[in-house]
Design a protein around this motif. Structure first.
Motif, PDB file in Angstrom:
ATOM      1  N   LEU A 257      55.526  62.590  88.548  1.00  0.00           N
ATOM      2  CA  LEU A 257      54.391  63.270  87.923  1.00  0.00           C
ATOM      3  C   LEU A 257      54.866  64.416  87.032  1.00  0.00           C
ATOM      4  O   LEU A 257      54.329  64.627  85.938  1.00  0.00           O
ATOM      5  CB  LEU A 257      53.438  63.801  88.995  1.00  0.00           C
ATOM      6  N   VAL A 258      55.873  65.143  87.501  1.00  0.00           N
ATOM      7  CA  VAL A 258      56.430  66.232  86.691  1.00  0.00           C
ATOM      8  C   VAL A 258      57.023  65.675  85.401  1.00  0.00           C
ATOM      9  O   VAL A 258      56.853  66.247  84.317  1.00  0.00           O
ATOM     10  CB  VAL A 258      57.493  67.011  87.489  1.00  0.00           C
ATOM     11  N   ALA A 259      57.722  64.536  85.518  1.00  0.00           N
ATOM     12  CA  ALA A 259      58.311  63.912  84.326  1.00  0.00           C
ATOM     13  C   ALA A 259      57.227  63.502  83.333  1.00  0.00           C
ATOM     14  O   ALA A 259      57.393  63.645  82.118  1.00  0.00           O
ATOM     15  CB  ALA A 259      59.143  62.700  84.731  1.00  0.00           C
ATOM     16  N   GLY A 260      56.110  62.999  83.852  1.00  0.00           N
ATOM     17  CA  GLY A 260      55.012  62.620  82.974  1.00  0.00           C
ATOM     18  C   GLY A 260      54.401  63.819  82.275  1.00  0.00           C
ATOM     19  O   GLY A 260      54.093  63.771  81.077  1.00  0.00           O
ATOM     20  N   LEU A 261      54.226  64.916  83.002  1.00  0.00           N
ATOM     21  CA  LEU A 261      53.678  66.135  82.403  1.00  0.00           C
ATOM     22  C   LEU A 261      54.639  66.740  81.390  1.00  0.00           C
ATOM     23  O   LEU A 261      54.218  67.291  80.364  1.00  0.00           O
ATOM     24  CB  LEU A 261      53.379  67.160  83.500  1.00  0.00           C
TER      25      LEU A 261
ATOM     26  N   ALA B 297      61.072  64.359  73.025  1.00  0.00           N
ATOM     27  CA  ALA B 297      59.854  64.132  73.809  1.00  0.00           C
ATOM     28  C   ALA B 297      60.132  64.015  75.303  1.00  0.00           C
ATOM     29  O   ALA B 297      59.226  63.665  76.070  1.00  0.00           O
ATOM     30  CB  ALA B 297      59.151  62.870  73.312  1.00  0.00           C
ATOM     31  N   ALA B 298      61.357  64.308  75.729  1.00  0.00           N
ATOM     32  CA  ALA B 298      61.724  64.221  77.151  1.00  0.00           C
ATOM     33  C   ALA B 298      61.512  62.818  77.699  1.00  0.00           C
ATOM     34  O   ALA B 298      61.066  62.637  78.834  1.00  0.00           O
ATOM     35  CB  ALA B 298      60.933  65.239  77.974  1.00  0.00           C
ATOM     36  N   LEU B 299      61.837  61.822  76.886  1.00  0.00           N
ATOM     37  CA  LEU B 299      61.689  60.430  77.301  1.00  0.00           C
ATOM     38  C   LEU B 299      63.040  59.750  77.487  1.00  0.00           C
ATOM     39  O   LEU B 299      63.133  58.526  77.400  1.00  0.00           O
ATOM     40  CB  LEU B 299      60.850  59.662  76.270  1.00  0.00           C
ATOM     41  N   THR B 300      64.080  60.538  77.750  1.00  0.00           N
ATOM     42  CA  THR B 300      65.399  59.976  78.021  1.00  0.00           C
ATOM     43  C   THR B 300      65.968  60.599  79.289  1.00  0.00           C
ATOM     44  O   THR B 300      65.608  61.712  79.678  1.00  0.00           O
ATOM     45  CB  THR B 300      66.381  60.231  76.860  1.00  0.00           C
ATOM     46  N   CYS B 301      66.859  59.855  79.913  1.00  0.00           N
ATOM     47  CA  CYS B 301      67.608  60.349  81.066  1.00  0.00           C
ATOM     48  C   CYS B 301      68.980  59.696  81.014  1.00  0.00           C
ATOM     49  O   CYS B 301      69.075  58.464  80.910  1.00  0.00           O
ATOM     50  CB  CYS B 301      66.899  60.011  82.375  1.00  0.00           C
ATOM     51  N   CYS B 302      70.011  60.498  81.032  1.00  0.00           N
ATOM     52  CA  CYS B 302      71.388  59.995  80.941  1.00  0.00           C
ATOM     53  C   CYS B 302      71.601  59.168  79.676  1.00  0.00           C
ATOM     54  O   CYS B 302      72.374  58.204  79.672  1.00  0.00           O
ATOM     55  CB  CYS B 302      71.752  59.164  82.173  1.00  0.00           C
TER      56      CYS B 302
ATOM     57  N   THR C   1      63.649  56.341  79.305  1.00  0.00           N
ATOM     58  CA  THR C   1      63.136  56.298  80.676  1.00  0.00           C
ATOM     59  C   THR C   1      62.072  55.216  80.875  1.00  0.00           C
ATOM     60  O   THR C   1      61.810  54.808  82.008  1.00  0.00           O
ATOM     61  CB  THR C   1      62.521  57.651  81.062  1.00  0.00           C
ATOM     62  N   LYS C   2      61.430  54.781  79.791  1.00  0.00           N
ATOM     63  CA  LYS C   2      60.389  53.747  79.872  1.00  0.00           C
ATOM     64  C   LYS C   2      59.361  54.081  80.954  1.00  0.00           C
ATOM     65  O   LYS C   2      59.027  53.258  81.812  1.00  0.00           O
ATOM     66  CB  LYS C   2      61.021  52.378  80.125  1.00  0.00           C
ATOM     67  N   LEU C   3      58.861  55.302  80.896  1.00  0.00           N
ATOM     68  CA  LEU C   3      57.903  55.756  81.898  1.00  0.00           C
ATOM     69  C   LEU C   3      56.591  54.983  81.860  1.00  0.00           C
ATOM     70  O   LEU C   3      55.819  55.027  82.824  1.00  0.00           O
ATOM     71  CB  LEU C   3      57.618  57.252  81.708  1.00  0.00           C
TER      72      LEU C   3
ATOM     73  N   ILE D 177      47.183  62.106  84.309  1.00  0.00           N
ATOM     74  CA  ILE D 177      48.561  62.154  83.813  1.00  0.00           C
ATOM     75  C   ILE D 177      48.943  60.836  83.156  1.00  0.00           C
ATOM     76  O   ILE D 177      49.592  60.821  82.100  1.00  0.00           O
ATOM     77  CB  ILE D 177      49.532  62.499  84.962  1.00  0.00           C
ATOM     78  N   SER D 178      48.547  59.715  83.749  1.00  0.00           N
ATOM     79  CA  SER D 178      48.900  58.419  83.161  1.00  0.00           C
ATOM     80  C   SER D 178      48.221  58.228  81.812  1.00  0.00           C
ATOM     81  O   SER D 178      48.820  57.713  80.868  1.00  0.00           O
ATOM     82  CB  SER D 178      48.532  57.277  84.116  1.00  0.00           C
ATOM     83  N   ARG D 179      46.975  58.675  81.698  1.00  0.00           N
ATOM     84  CA  ARG D 179      46.268  58.567  80.411  1.00  0.00           C
ATOM     85  C   ARG D 179      46.944  59.416  79.340  1.00  0.00           C
ATOM     86  O   ARG D 179      47.191  58.953  78.218  1.00  0.00           O
ATOM     87  CB  ARG D 179      44.815  58.999  80.582  1.00  0.00           C
ATOM     88  N   ASP D 180      47.241  60.671  79.688  1.00  0.00           N
ATOM     89  CA  ASP D 180      47.864  61.564  78.707  1.00  0.00           C
ATOM     90  C   ASP D 180      49.254  61.069  78.310  1.00  0.00           C
ATOM     91  O   ASP D 180      49.644  61.170  77.140  1.00  0.00           O
ATOM     92  CB  ASP D 180      47.954  62.982  79.270  1.00  0.00           C
ATOM     93  N   LEU D 181      49.999  60.543  79.279  1.00  0.00           N
ATOM     94  CA  LEU D 181      51.333  60.028  78.968  1.00  0.00           C
ATOM     95  C   LEU D 181      51.234  58.788  78.091  1.00  0.00           C
ATOM     96  O   LEU D 181      52.019  58.620  77.147  1.00  0.00           O
ATOM     97  CB  LEU D 181      52.088  59.706  80.259  1.00  0.00           C
ATOM     98  N   TRP D 182      50.277  57.927  78.379  1.00  0.00           N
ATOM     99  CA  TRP D 182      50.080  56.720  77.567  1.00  0.00           C
ATOM    100  C   TRP D 182      49.755  57.096  76.119  1.00  0.00           C
ATOM    101  O   TRP D 182      50.300  56.503  75.178  1.00  0.00           O
ATOM    102  CB  TRP D 182      48.951  55.888  78.170  1.00  0.00           C
TER     103      TRP D 182
END
Length: 225
Positions: A99-103, A159-164, A168-170, A181-186
């Protein structure tokens, strides 16, 4: 945490004051956010017969992943394997850290939206050149494609959408998040992926919300009289 389903999917149907439903082609592209939540967690299945999970299980002398715990890759708290969420890089996140990653994505986009848009505009220009210049030399084409890949990586990083170093394909994990959170992330991921030319906002007065390209339906035409 739950939210009300959209009017067009309520069991009792829509009221007279409810907005008209979007076309079916648009509805098919919108996740059922009101069904997202913690109820979808705790039943994840992972292949423990080979790879890094198999090696970790073997070292601990346990073959049954359902009773084995792993530390969350962020907070370090040990959680049952079937309650963890895997990232392409191999890290596993508990639901709270997910959830933190999504926010975090929305926060980073708000901080870096100017740089993200500049990179997306350059990517759009590269797409245009590759399309309009089919006889482009292989060296120049390769340089443009490399530049495009670098820009894409930059956008995901901002956009904080990577890890290593991996995407991340969240979006795969939206059902495990809260509906909000899922709506905002989408929406955020769609904004990242849509080219600047395809980005639109709602034309309803006092709204102006971002409208993903996949949600734009053709308005119904009024029959001629």
């Amino acid at each position: 945490m739950t939210t009300q389903p959209p009017p067009w999917s309520r069991p009792g149907g829509r009221d007279h004051d409810d907005p008209l439903p979007p076309p079916r082609s648009v509805i098919a592209n919108i996740p059922k956010f009101h069904l997202h939540g913690w109820e979808n967690c705790g039943n994840h299945r992972y292949d423990t017969t080979h790879g890094h999970l198999a090696r970790m299980l073997a070292r601990n002398g346990r073959r049954d992943g359902r009773v084995w715990t792993l530390p969350c890759g962020d907070c370090g708290i040990r959680v049952a394997l079937n309650e963890l969420h895997d990232l392409p890089c191999g890290h596993m996140l508990c639901r709270e850290c997910l959830l933190v990653a999504g926010l975090r994505v929305g926060m980073k986009i708000e901080m870096n939206h100017v740089r993200i848009r500049e990179a997306r505009l350059e990517m759009q220009e590269i797409d245009r050149r590759l399309y309009l210049e089919p006889r482009m030399g292989p060296l120049q084409k390769d340089m443009l494609q490399r530049r495009y890949s670098l820009l894409r990586r930059t956008v995901l990083d901002l956009a904080a959408l990577t890890c290593c170093g991996h995407n991340t394909k969240l979006d795969r994990l939206l059902p495990c998040m809260t509906p909000v959170i899922s709506r905002d992330l989408w929406l955020a991921i769609n904004w990242i992926c849509n080219s600047p030319d395809s980005q639109r906002s709602c034309a309803w007065p006092d709204c102006g919300a971002y409208l993903p390209a996949c949600c734009r339906g053709q308005p119904a035409l009024t029959p001629a009289r």
